[in-house]
Design a protein around this motif. Sequence first.
Motif, PDB file in Angstrom:
ATOM      1  N   ILE A 223     -36.810  65.201   8.603  1.00 44.61           N
ATOM      2  CA  ILE A 223     -37.611  64.499   7.589  1.00 44.61           C
ATOM      3  C   ILE A 223     -38.892  65.268   7.279  1.00 44.61           C
ATOM      4  CG2 ILE A 223     -38.938  62.387   7.135  1.00 44.61           C
ATOM      5  CD1 ILE A 223     -36.840  60.873   8.806  1.00 44.61           C
ATOM      6  N   ASN A 224     -39.493  65.836   8.328  1.00 44.14           N
ATOM      7  CA  ASN A 224     -40.765  66.561   8.166  1.00 44.14           C
ATOM      8  C   ASN A 224     -40.566  68.030   7.759  1.00 44.14           C
ATOM      9  OD1 ASN A 224     -43.645  66.148   8.378  1.00 44.14           O
ATOM     10  ND2 ASN A 224     -43.636  67.524  10.139  1.00 44.14           N
ATOM     11  N   LYS A 225     -39.294  68.437   7.607  1.00 44.14           N
ATOM     12  CA  LYS A 225     -38.941  69.804   7.227  1.00 44.14           C
ATOM     13  C   LYS A 225     -39.482  70.852   8.204  1.00 44.14           C
ATOM     14  CE  LYS A 225     -38.599  68.643   2.306  1.00 44.14           C
ATOM     15  NZ  LYS A 225     -39.060  68.943   0.933  1.00 44.14           N
ATOM     16  N   ASP A 226     -39.391  70.535   9.495  1.00 42.46           N
ATOM     17  CA  ASP A 226     -39.900  71.442  10.526  1.00 42.46           C
ATOM     18  C   ASP A 226     -38.988  72.638  10.763  1.00 42.46           C
ATOM     19  OD1 ASP A 226     -42.147  69.958  10.874  1.00 42.46           O
ATOM     20  OD2 ASP A 226     -41.528  68.983  12.730  1.00 42.46           O
ATOM     21  N   PHE A 227     -37.685  72.450  10.567  1.00 42.69           N
ATOM     22  CA  PHE A 227     -36.764  73.567  10.791  1.00 42.69           C
ATOM     23  C   PHE A 227     -37.045  74.711   9.814  1.00 42.69           C
ATOM     24  CE2 PHE A 227     -34.264  70.160  12.814  1.00 42.69           C
ATOM     25  CZ  PHE A 227     -33.977  70.784  14.023  1.00 42.69           C
ATOM     26  N   GLN A 228     -37.370  74.356   8.569  1.00 42.45           N
ATOM     27  CA  GLN A 228     -37.694  75.387   7.581  1.00 42.45           C
ATOM     28  C   GLN A 228     -39.013  76.081   7.918  1.00 42.45           C
ATOM     29  OE1 GLN A 228     -36.597  72.288   7.067  1.00 42.45           O
ATOM     30  NE2 GLN A 228     -35.844  71.954   4.974  1.00 42.45           N
ATOM     31  N   ALA A 229     -39.889  75.372   8.646  1.00 41.84           N
ATOM     32  CA  ALA A 229     -41.216  75.920   8.950  1.00 41.84           C
ATOM     33  C   ALA A 229     -41.212  76.859  10.149  1.00 41.84           C
ATOM     34  CB  ALA A 229     -42.192  74.764   9.209  1.00 41.84           C
ATOM     35  N   ILE A 230     -40.167  76.801  10.993  1.00 45.43           N
ATOM     36  CA  ILE A 230     -40.150  77.607  12.229  1.00 45.43           C
ATOM     37  C   ILE A 230     -40.255  79.112  11.956  1.00 45.43           C
ATOM     38  CG2 ILE A 230     -38.700  78.303  14.184  1.00 45.43           C
ATOM     39  CD1 ILE A 230     -37.831  75.402  14.453  1.00 45.43           C
ATOM     40  N   PRO A 231     -39.442  79.709  11.036  1.00 43.10           N
ATOM     41  CA  PRO A 231     -39.578  81.153  10.791  1.00 43.10           C
ATOM     42  C   PRO A 231     -40.972  81.537  10.300  1.00 43.10           C
ATOM     43  CG  PRO A 231     -37.538  80.308   9.853  1.00 43.10           C
ATOM     44  CD  PRO A 231     -38.345  79.122  10.250  1.00 43.10           C
ATOM     45  N   ARG A 232     -41.539  80.719   9.443  1.00 42.70           N
ATOM     46  CA  ARG A 232     -42.878  81.010   8.899  1.00 42.70           C
ATOM     47  C   ARG A 232     -43.934  80.918  10.008  1.00 42.70           C
ATOM     48  NH1 ARG A 232     -42.664  77.527   5.408  1.00 42.70           N
ATOM     49  NH2 ARG A 232     -43.905  75.821   6.261  1.00 42.70           N
ATOM     50  N   GLU A 233     -43.804  79.899  10.852  1.00 42.13           N
ATOM     51  CA  GLU A 233     -44.752  79.710  11.950  1.00 42.13           C
ATOM     52  C   GLU A 233     -44.649  80.860  12.954  1.00 42.13           C
ATOM     53  OE1 GLU A 233     -46.095  75.420  13.334  1.00 42.13           O
ATOM     54  OE2 GLU A 233     -44.502  76.162  14.640  1.00 42.13           O
ATOM     55  N   ALA A 234     -43.414  81.283  13.234  1.00 41.67           N
ATOM     56  CA  ALA A 234     -43.188  82.375  14.185  1.00 41.67           C
ATOM     57  C   ALA A 234     -43.797  83.684  13.685  1.00 41.67           C
ATOM     58  CB  ALA A 234     -41.689  82.556  14.426  1.00 41.67           C
ATOM     59  N   SER A 235     -43.641  83.947  12.390  1.00 40.71           N
ATOM     60  CA  SER A 235     -44.150  85.214  11.823  1.00 40.71           C
ATOM     61  C   SER A 235     -45.671  85.280  11.822  1.00 40.71           C
ATOM     62  CB  SER A 235     -43.621  85.404  10.396  1.00 40.71           C
ATOM     63  OG  SER A 235     -44.097  84.374   9.539  1.00 40.71           O
ATOM     64  N   HIS A 236     -46.338  84.117  11.812  1.00 41.63           N
ATOM     65  CA  HIS A 236     -47.804  84.082  11.796  1.00 41.63           C
ATOM     66  C   HIS A 236     -48.388  83.722  13.159  1.00 41.63           C
ATOM     67  CE1 HIS A 236     -46.871  83.650   7.458  1.00 41.63           C
ATOM     68  NE2 HIS A 236     -48.010  84.314   7.289  1.00 41.63           N
ATOM     69  N   TYR A 237     -47.555  83.639  14.188  1.00 41.77           N
ATOM     70  CA  TYR A 237     -48.037  83.231  15.510  1.00 41.77           C
ATOM     71  C   TYR A 237     -48.980  84.298  16.069  1.00 41.77           C
ATOM     72  CZ  TYR A 237     -47.652  80.329  19.711  1.00 41.77           C
ATOM     73  OH  TYR A 237     -47.900  79.473  20.755  1.00 41.77           O
ATOM     74  N   ALA A 238     -50.109  83.875  16.611  1.00 42.69           N
ATOM     75  CA  ALA A 238     -51.185  84.796  17.000  1.00 42.69           C
ATOM     76  C   ALA A 238     -50.766  85.830  18.036  1.00 42.69           C
ATOM     77  CB  ALA A 238     -52.386  83.993  17.516  1.00 42.69           C
ATOM     78  N   GLY A 240     -47.583  86.874  18.581  1.00 40.38           N
ATOM     79  CA  GLY A 240     -46.346  87.549  18.225  1.00 40.38           C
ATOM     80  C   GLY A 240     -45.141  86.632  18.099  1.00 40.38           C
ATOM     81  N   GLU A 241     -44.180  87.066  17.296  1.00 39.28           N
ATOM     82  CA  GLU A 241     -42.991  86.261  17.013  1.00 39.28           C
ATOM     83  C   GLU A 241     -42.126  86.063  18.252  1.00 39.28           C
ATOM     84  OE1 GLU A 241     -39.275  86.252  13.803  1.00 39.28           O
ATOM     85  OE2 GLU A 241     -40.999  87.582  13.532  1.00 39.28           O
ATOM     86  N   VAL A 242     -41.945  87.129  19.046  1.00 36.52           N
ATOM     87  CA  VAL A 242     -41.112  87.024  20.248  1.00 36.52           C
ATOM     88  C   VAL A 242     -41.713  86.019  21.229  1.00 36.52           C
ATOM     89  CG1 VAL A 242     -40.225  88.259  22.272  1.00 36.52           C
ATOM     90  CG2 VAL A 242     -40.194  89.358  20.022  1.00 36.52           C
ATOM     91  N   LYS A 243     -43.033  86.106  21.429  1.00 39.69           N
ATOM     92  CA  LYS A 243     -43.696  85.193  22.363  1.00 39.69           C
ATOM     93  C   LYS A 243     -43.683  83.755  21.838  1.00 39.69           C
ATOM     94  CE  LYS A 243     -46.562  88.573  24.731  1.00 39.69           C
ATOM     95  NZ  LYS A 243     -47.940  89.024  25.078  1.00 39.69           N
ATOM     96  N   TYR A 244     -43.631  83.604  20.524  1.00 37.49           N
ATOM     97  CA  TYR A 244     -43.522  82.263  19.936  1.00 37.49           C
ATOM     98  C   TYR A 244     -42.248  81.582  20.433  1.00 37.49           C
ATOM     99  CZ  TYR A 244     -42.673  78.667  16.371  1.00 37.49           C
ATOM    100  OH  TYR A 244     -42.401  77.477  15.730  1.00 37.49           O
ATOM    101  N   PHE A 245     -41.129  82.298  20.347  1.00 38.40           N
ATOM    102  CA  PHE A 245     -39.864  81.717  20.785  1.00 38.40           C
ATOM    103  C   PHE A 245     -39.796  81.592  22.312  1.00 38.40           C
ATOM    104  CE2 PHE A 245     -38.672  83.259  16.514  1.00 38.40           C
ATOM    105  CZ  PHE A 245     -38.149  82.080  16.006  1.00 38.40           C
ATOM    106  N   MET A 246     -40.478  82.497  23.020  1.00 36.44           N
ATOM    107  CA  MET A 246     -40.551  82.371  24.478  1.00 36.44           C
ATOM    108  C   MET A 246     -41.288  81.097  24.875  1.00 36.44           C
ATOM    109  SD  MET A 246     -41.282  86.276  25.781  1.00 36.44           S
ATOM    110  CE  MET A 246     -41.537  85.713  27.478  1.00 36.44           C
TER     111      MET A 246
END
Length: 351
Positions: A223-238, A240-246
Amino acid sequence: MKLILLIFNIILLSIGNCGGPLISRLYFIHGGQRIWIPSMLQTVGCPIILIPLAIAYFQRRKIEGPEAKIVFITHQELIASAGVGIIVGLDGYLNSWGPAKLPVSTSTLINATQLAFTALFAVLIVKQKLTAYSTNSVVLLIVGAATLALRANGDRPAGESAKDYMLGFLMTFIGAVFYGLMLPLIELIYMKAKRAVTYKTVLEIQMVIGISATVFCTVGMIINKDFQAIPREASHYAIGEVKYFMVLVWCAIIWQFSLLGLVGVIFYSSSLLSGIIGAFLLPVTEVLAVILFHEKFQAEKGVAIFLALWGFVSYFYGEYEQSKKENKVKLKKNESQITQQLEMDQTAHVV
């Protein structure tokens, strides 16, 4: 054996209760902004339970053959567990506001009030008897939370509005209420079982709770469209993207330790003990938050920790005194039974 398993589950609960809030806060500190994502991660690790369940099944199969039961949970327990799972999912959502808007040390102190609600609901739902010591423990924790609330804005993170801070405070407090409700409800499932509940059944109940809570939070994410936001959030994570998923993966694993330990402690002891352990771990999480995240530590937090520890000691001293009384009663009862048996034997011998 029961004591060993209880200690094992206390260790799991301790790892989850201390590590869960810290790893959730780590997600938000470095750029995470979605509330539903860490909420879902609190229970999405439930498939881990399939490992011990599969091992137990194959062991049974070696002994019993192809007729070995795969599932032990009953239809009634399944429905009840699914219902509790929705409460767990809602509680996870409410509690995620704490790491999102508050320092870990503050949100942890607010969560300590769940012991008061656990005690209240334990009395109402599972007829738990409160002693003067356990009542004193509950009162001390409430006073500690009230002390913390006196300077609610004193440790507001930089860039956080007063409105968001108070929203986080309120949502975390409501989450503590739901957490206090959840524990006795899990204990009630065990009590209402029409046969002896084994640890295998406990794991199955936890599996259902986890799936139900995850589905609830997943719907919220959709409902909150969080799945679509995950790639964008990961790419801007302070960091790094790999550590975001870790961070996300470890968040799921550590929170699962908490839930596994929780149901185990309730099964081998009581819902009230699980709440007390959470209060006892409070200063550990506080110290870790100050060290890892350099959070402020005002006098009010020190007072709240002192009251929480005082409440913990009060509860366990009361349990110790209650245990002594029960042992005395049992000893007198055994002595009385032995005396009666001797008198009966002597009467029979005379006859």
